[in-house]
Design a protein around this motif. Structure first.
Motif, mmCIF file in Angstrom:
data_model
loop_
_atom_site.group_PDB
_atom_site.id
_atom_site.type_symbol
_atom_site.label_atom_id
_atom_site.label_comp_id
_atom_site.label_asym_id
_atom_site.label_seq_id
_atom_site.Cartn_x
_atom_site.Cartn_y
_atom_site.Cartn_z
ATOM 1 N N ASP A 143 0.802 -1.182 0.427
ATOM 2 C CA ASP A 143 -0.068 -0.070 -0.042
ATOM 3 C C ASP A 143 0.584 1.369 0.145
ATOM 4 O OD1 ASP A 143 1.451 -0.145 2.359
ATOM 5 O OD2 ASP A 143 -0.808 -0.282 3.317
ATOM 6 N N ARG A 144 2.442 0.985 -0.284
ATOM 7 C CA ARG A 144 2.807 2.674 -0.067
ATOM 8 C C ARG A 144 3.645 2.256 -1.551
ATOM 9 N NH1 ARG A 144 4.641 0.868 6.098
ATOM 10 N NH2 ARG A 144 3.318 -0.940 5.138
ATOM 11 N N SER A 145 4.741 3.191 -1.965
ATOM 12 C CA SER A 145 5.397 3.806 -2.985
ATOM 13 C C SER A 145 6.760 4.069 -2.532
ATOM 14 C CB SER A 145 4.540 3.821 -3.884
ATOM 15 O OG SER A 145 4.275 5.346 -3.946
ATOM 16 N N ALA A 146 7.503 3.708 -3.290
ATOM 17 C CA ALA A 146 8.777 3.652 -3.411
ATOM 18 C C ALA A 146 9.672 3.733 -5.071
ATOM 19 C CB ALA A 146 9.947 3.243 -2.168
ATOM 20 N N GLU A 147 11.282 4.626 -4.725
ATOM 21 C CA GLU A 147 11.519 3.969 -5.734
ATOM 22 C C GLU A 147 12.895 3.550 -5.852
ATOM 23 O OE1 GLU A 147 12.746 6.725 -9.723
ATOM 24 O OE2 GLU A 147 13.650 7.756 -7.687
ATOM 25 N N THR A 148 13.954 2.869 -5.877
ATOM 26 C CA THR A 148 15.129 2.326 -5.526
ATOM 27 C C THR A 148 15.843 4.016 -5.989
ATOM 28 O OG1 THR A 148 15.516 1.001 -7.807
ATOM 29 C CG2 THR A 148 14.790 0.026 -6.234
ATOM 30 N N ILE A 149 17.211 3.762 -5.188
ATOM 31 C CA ILE A 149 17.920 4.388 -5.828
ATOM 32 C C ILE A 149 19.574 3.950 -6.221
ATOM 33 C CG2 ILE A 149 20.076 6.886 -5.014
ATOM 34 C CD1 ILE A 149 16.703 7.206 -5.140
ATOM 35 N N MET A 183 18.823 -2.984 -1.083
ATOM 36 C CA MET A 183 18.491 -1.868 -1.846
ATOM 37 C C MET A 183 18.197 -0.836 -0.762
ATOM 38 S SD MET A 183 13.989 -3.218 -3.633
ATOM 39 C CE MET A 183 13.965 -3.896 -2.127
ATOM 40 N N PHE A 184 18.581 0.523 -1.260
ATOM 41 C CA PHE A 184 18.115 1.597 -0.716
ATOM 42 C C PHE A 184 16.749 2.141 -1.871
ATOM 43 C CE2 PHE A 184 18.203 5.794 -0.984
ATOM 44 C CZ PHE A 184 17.394 6.160 0.979
ATOM 45 N N LEU A 185 15.907 2.483 -0.894
ATOM 46 C CA LEU A 185 14.573 3.035 -1.498
ATOM 47 C C LEU A 185 14.342 4.233 -0.792
ATOM 48 C CD1 LEU A 185 12.229 -0.086 -0.229
ATOM 49 C CD2 LEU A 185 13.040 0.590 -2.327
ATOM 50 N N SER A 186 13.856 4.909 -1.716
ATOM 51 C CA SER A 186 13.536 6.078 -1.392
ATOM 52 C C SER A 186 11.790 6.727 -1.180
ATOM 53 C CB SER A 186 14.234 7.609 -2.860
ATOM 54 O OG SER A 186 13.423 9.321 -2.607
ATOM 55 N N THR A 187 11.519 7.124 -0.125
ATOM 56 C CA THR A 187 10.995 7.616 0.267
ATOM 57 C C THR A 187 9.920 8.331 0.865
ATOM 58 O OG1 THR A 187 8.635 6.023 0.784
ATOM 59 C CG2 THR A 187 10.007 5.540 1.411
ATOM 60 N N MET A 213 17.091 -1.985 7.533
ATOM 61 C CA MET A 213 19.149 -2.279 8.409
ATOM 62 C C MET A 213 18.114 -1.159 8.888
ATOM 63 S SD MET A 213 19.048 -5.397 7.737
ATOM 64 C CE MET A 213 21.033 -5.316 8.898
ATOM 65 N N TRP A 214 18.303 -0.342 8.233
ATOM 66 C CA TRP A 214 18.289 1.316 9.171
ATOM 67 C C TRP A 214 17.187 2.282 7.709
ATOM 68 C CZ3 TRP A 214 19.737 4.851 4.930
ATOM 69 C CH2 TRP A 214 20.133 4.838 4.189
ATOM 70 N N SER A 215 16.990 3.574 8.693
ATOM 71 C CA SER A 215 16.317 4.508 7.582
ATOM 72 C C SER A 215 16.109 5.861 8.406
ATOM 73 C CB SER A 215 14.491 4.150 8.465
ATOM 74 O OG SER A 215 14.292 4.157 9.471
ATOM 75 N N GLY A 220 16.852 1.396 4.264
ATOM 76 C CA GLY A 220 18.467 0.080 3.576
ATOM 77 C C GLY A 220 17.502 -0.395 3.977
ATOM 78 N N VAL A 221 17.379 -2.005 3.094
ATOM 79 C CA VAL A 221 16.452 -3.101 3.280
ATOM 80 C C VAL A 221 17.716 -4.011 2.260
ATOM 81 C CG1 VAL A 221 14.932 -4.725 2.200
ATOM 82 C CG2 VAL A 221 14.171 -2.390 1.978
ATOM 83 N N ARG A 222 17.090 -5.292 3.686
ATOM 84 C CA ARG A 222 18.410 -6.957 3.579
ATOM 85 C C ARG A 222 17.288 -7.761 3.133
ATOM 86 N NH1 ARG A 222 22.737 -9.999 3.370
ATOM 87 N NH2 ARG A 222 23.576 -8.392 5.002
ATOM 88 N N LEU A 223 17.182 -7.901 1.348
ATOM 89 C CA LEU A 223 16.627 -8.927 1.090
ATOM 90 C C LEU A 223 16.772 -10.792 1.757
ATOM 91 C CD1 LEU A 223 17.241 -8.301 -2.502
ATOM 92 C CD2 LEU A 223 15.020 -7.684 -1.188
ATOM 93 N N LEU A 224 15.541 -10.706 2.033
ATOM 94 C CA LEU A 224 15.275 -12.359 2.798
ATOM 95 C C LEU A 224 14.833 -13.342 1.617
ATOM 96 C CD1 LEU A 224 14.063 -11.487 6.115
ATOM 97 C CD2 LEU A 224 16.182 -11.745 5.871
ATOM 98 N N HIS A 225 14.342 -13.156 0.626
ATOM 99 C CA HIS A 225 13.755 -13.628 -0.170
ATOM 100 C C HIS A 225 13.650 -13.353 -1.768
ATOM 101 C CE1 HIS A 225 12.122 -17.314 -2.468
ATOM 102 N NE2 HIS A 225 11.042 -15.955 -3.111
#
Length: 127
Positions: A29-35, A42-46, A74-76, A92-97
């Motif tokens: 239900d939310r949107s972002a863009e990868t940087i 990945m880092f999401l800009s939102t 991981m951090w915001s 910043g996101v650490r992917l689990l799957h």
């Protein structure tokens, strides 16, 4: 505070992708863009920043399909520190799957610039 490149398991590459995200088991239900992206994160800009430690599901729009990922924040960063105003709010996101399509997509991207080069300039070449 974010992780610097010395603390990441895989180098990030500047690349913009549209992402929808949300809590597990619910429609995003939310949107972002990868940087920047890597096989492992990945880092999401939102402006819709999520606190560290939160598990999320992501729908990522690749050029030829939409894929689904799972990860943990991981951090915001809600707003940039004054000395780094060019930094965007996001997390910043650490992917689990991630499906194999995510890794195949990464292989097709240009190689990241050697360390020490201006990655912002490199990103502008990709846009």
């Amino acid at each position: 505070m974010g992780l610097d490149s010395q603390h990441r398991d895989a180098p990030r590459r500047p690349h913009r992708l549209t992402v929808q995200f949300g809590d597990p088991c619910l429609p995003p239900d939310r949107s972002a863009e990868t940087i920047n992206i890597s096989p492992l994160g990945m880092f999401l800009s939102t402006s819709q920043v999520v606190p560290a430690g939160r598990y999320l599901w992501f729908e990522v729009e690749l050029p030829d399909k939409t894929i689904h990922l799972q990860g943990v924040v991981m951090w915001s960063r809600e707003r940039p520190e004054p000395e780094y105003e060019e930094r965007r709010p996001g997390f910043g996101v650490r992917l689990l799957h991630a499906p194999s399509d995510w890794f195949e997509f990464q292989k097709r991207l240009p190689k990241p610039p050697p360390s020490g080069l201006d990655t912002g300039m490199f990103a502008s070449l990709l846009s």
